[in-house]
Write a protein that holds these residues in place. Structure first.
Motif, PDB file in Angstrom:
ATOM      1  N   GLY A   6       0.808  -1.197   0.000  1.00  0.00           N
ATOM      2  CA  GLY A   6       0.000   0.000   0.000  1.00  0.00           C
ATOM      3  C   GLY A   6       0.844   1.251   0.000  1.00  0.00           C
ATOM      4  O   GLY A   6       2.080   1.216  -0.060  1.00  0.00           O
ATOM      5  N   PRO A   7       0.198   2.412   0.087  1.00  0.00           N
ATOM      6  CA  PRO A   7       0.927   3.682   0.047  1.00  0.00           C
ATOM      7  C   PRO A   7       1.685   3.955   1.333  1.00  0.00           C
ATOM      8  O   PRO A   7       1.312   3.477   2.410  1.00  0.00           O
ATOM      9  N   SER A   8       2.755   4.726   1.219  1.00  0.00           N
ATOM     10  CA  SER A   8       3.491   5.157   2.408  1.00  0.00           C
ATOM     11  C   SER A   8       2.567   5.945   3.317  1.00  0.00           C
ATOM     12  O   SER A   8       1.695   6.689   2.865  1.00  0.00           O
ATOM     13  N   ASP A   9       2.775   5.786   4.609  1.00  0.00           N
ATOM     14  CA  ASP A   9       1.916   6.378   5.629  1.00  0.00           C
ATOM     15  C   ASP A   9       2.766   7.294   6.499  1.00  0.00           C
ATOM     16  O   ASP A   9       3.679   6.832   7.197  1.00  0.00           O
ATOM     17  N   LEU A  10       2.491   8.591   6.476  1.00  0.00           N
ATOM     18  CA  LEU A  10       3.276   9.549   7.253  1.00  0.00           C
ATOM     19  C   LEU A  10       3.211   9.235   8.738  1.00  0.00           C
ATOM     20  O   LEU A  10       4.225   9.302   9.443  1.00  0.00           O
ATOM     21  N   ASP A  11       2.033   8.885   9.240  1.00  0.00           N
ATOM     22  CA  ASP A  11       1.903   8.578  10.662  1.00  0.00           C
ATOM     23  C   ASP A  11       2.776   7.394  11.054  1.00  0.00           C
ATOM     24  O   ASP A  11       3.412   7.387  12.115  1.00  0.00           O
ATOM     25  N   PHE A  12       2.802   6.379  10.202  1.00  0.00           N
ATOM     26  CA  PHE A  12       3.616   5.199  10.464  1.00  0.00           C
ATOM     27  C   PHE A  12       5.099   5.559  10.441  1.00  0.00           C
ATOM     28  O   PHE A  12       5.874   5.152  11.321  1.00  0.00           O
ATOM     29  N   SER A  13       5.523   6.340   9.435  1.00  0.00           N
ATOM     30  CA  SER A  13       6.924   6.748   9.350  1.00  0.00           C
ATOM     31  C   SER A  13       7.333   7.561  10.577  1.00  0.00           C
ATOM     32  O   SER A  13       8.425   7.370  11.133  1.00  0.00           O
TER      33      SER A  13
END
Length: 422
Positions: A82-89
């Protein structure tokens, strides 16, 4: 669940059928293998800038918003689906053991997090996102300060290829430092036991199998299987990727090249013994499934599979080293599988236990581009500090003082990188 090319097998009596199991699975469990938290409880702060890029985006946190972009440090995202997730990063980079983003900004560095629309897409495809981010950073700089470009895990390979391709195409990337953080330069490892289980349960839930068969996984993994009963081999996509990487020079030549590993250089393994049961099914629908850590030798049992059907096929391998216990960054692959299955209501019968949660994911020798990972000796033989080594393809490297989680953001590794920024 029926086997491929096999006649229908009877389900056990008084047990949910395949459709009921598949529906419960879709609503409760999501099995994908990636480091870091499975859930993010707090949103990331809004970035100072957000760049829309072809195939992705970049989130920019400036050291001094009043001044603008001055000393950019570009970080490529790692492998997942899936797409990169800013919150996860942000959770991994800022809220873990060491606040890397904050420390970079306190040192006057602007942080550019490069995200991809699809993290499991081809590394070559996502390298175009990285190239676009590099161009954008050059165009937006308020000074002529050179760039530092790198990434975590797969992100280190994405940016490595992007910089090398730009040089090959005679495009000035204005980058003085390339860095990788536990990136699998010589290949990553997901146990064949886990890959076989992923494909075996594809009819009930395809997400895990799709991740293992994605372009990025095929390019990253040293050994891969596309079906549950395949023999492990280097996938054609990995062969083509490494050939393309070599075509553009293998590495960028202009910047200094450094890298860190979440594993040790002393040859000390992570304590995981070969041939031990790591995962077992406990619920009625999965009892009989056993996954084992990778043993060396010929015709070695690595998995017995049973989900819904009465059959219990065995998966055996030959000629592979004891890689699960090798020095390197670890991934809780067996643990993630058990945790996700245990989210499914007990009545469905997929309750499981991870007796060993983790395995080596990126061997230390791979992260520092020193040796291949195909034999026990190459994996476990100690190697010197980078100042004494002539074998690594990196100009300088640092290994962690202990084997730890893959891409774990630590003060030890992060300060070493920051001290070398241009």
């Amino acid at each position: 669940m029926t086997e491929p090319n096999e006649p229908n097998q009877p389900s056990e009596p008084d047990h949910p059928d395949e459709e009921q199991i598949a529906e419960a699975w879709r609503s409760a469990a999501h099995i994908t293998l990636a480091p870091g938290p499975r859930e993010v409880l707090e949103e990331a702060p809004a970035p100072d800038e957000e760049w829309t890029l072809p195939g992705g985006k970049a989130w920019v946190y400036l050291a001094n918003p009043k001044f603008g972009l001055d000393k950019p440090v570009l970080l490529g995202d790692g492998f997942n689906t899936g797409p990169s997730d800013l919150d996860f990063s942000w959770e991994i980079l800022e809220r873990g053991p060491y606040p890397f983003i904050s420390e970079l900004r306190q040192r006057g560095r602007d942080v550019v997090l490069i995200g991809f629309d699809e993290r499991s897409a081809s590394i070559l495809e996502n390298a175009e996102v990285a190239r676009a981010a590099i161009r954008e950073a050059i165009a937006r700089r308020k000074s002529g300060h050179p760039l530092a470009v790198g990434g975590f895990s797969m992100g280190g390979l994405v940016t490595r290829y992007a910089l090398a391709k730009m040089e090959h195409d005679s495009e000035d990337h204005r980058t003085a430092l390339y860095f990788s953080y536990d990136s699998p330069h010589r290949g990553a490892w997901i146990p064949i036991a886990l890959q076989s289980f992923a494909h075996y349960i594809r009819k009930l839930n395809s997400a895990f199998s799709n991740q293992m068969n994605s372009p990025a996984a095929r390019q990253l993994l040293w050994q891969h299987i596309a079906e549950w009963d395949d023999s492990p081999e280097t996938d054609k996509e990995r062969t083509e990727f490494t050939a393309e990487l070599e075509r553009v020079g293998g590495w960028p030549r202009q910047p200094r090249k450094i890298g860190v590993a979440n594993g040790v250089r002393t040859g000390e393994g992570n304590g995981i013994a070969p041939g031990e049961r790591a995962f077992r099914g406990k619920g009625l629908a999965i009892t009989g499934t056993h996954l084992y850590t990778q043993p060396a030798g010929e015709d070695q049992l690595v998995a017995q599979l049973r989900v819904v059907t009465l059959r219990k096929p065995q998966i055996r391998t030959s000629g592979l080293p004891e890689i699960d216990g090798a020095p390197g960054g670890t991934l809780e692959g067996f643990g993630i599988l058990a945790d996700e299955l245990n989210k499914i209501p007990a009545i469905i019968g997929l309750g499981s236990e991870a007796e060993i949660r983790e395995h080596c994911f990126v061997p230390a020798v791979s992260a520092v581009a020193l040796r291949d990972v195909d034999t026990h000796q190459k994996l476990y033989e100690p190697f010197p500090e980078s100042s004494e080594s002539e074998d690594s393809e990196l100009d300088e490297y640092l290994c962690a003082s202990q084997n730890e989680g893959h891409t774990l953001v630590t003060e030890e590794l992060c300060t070493w990188i920051m001290d070398r920024l241009p």
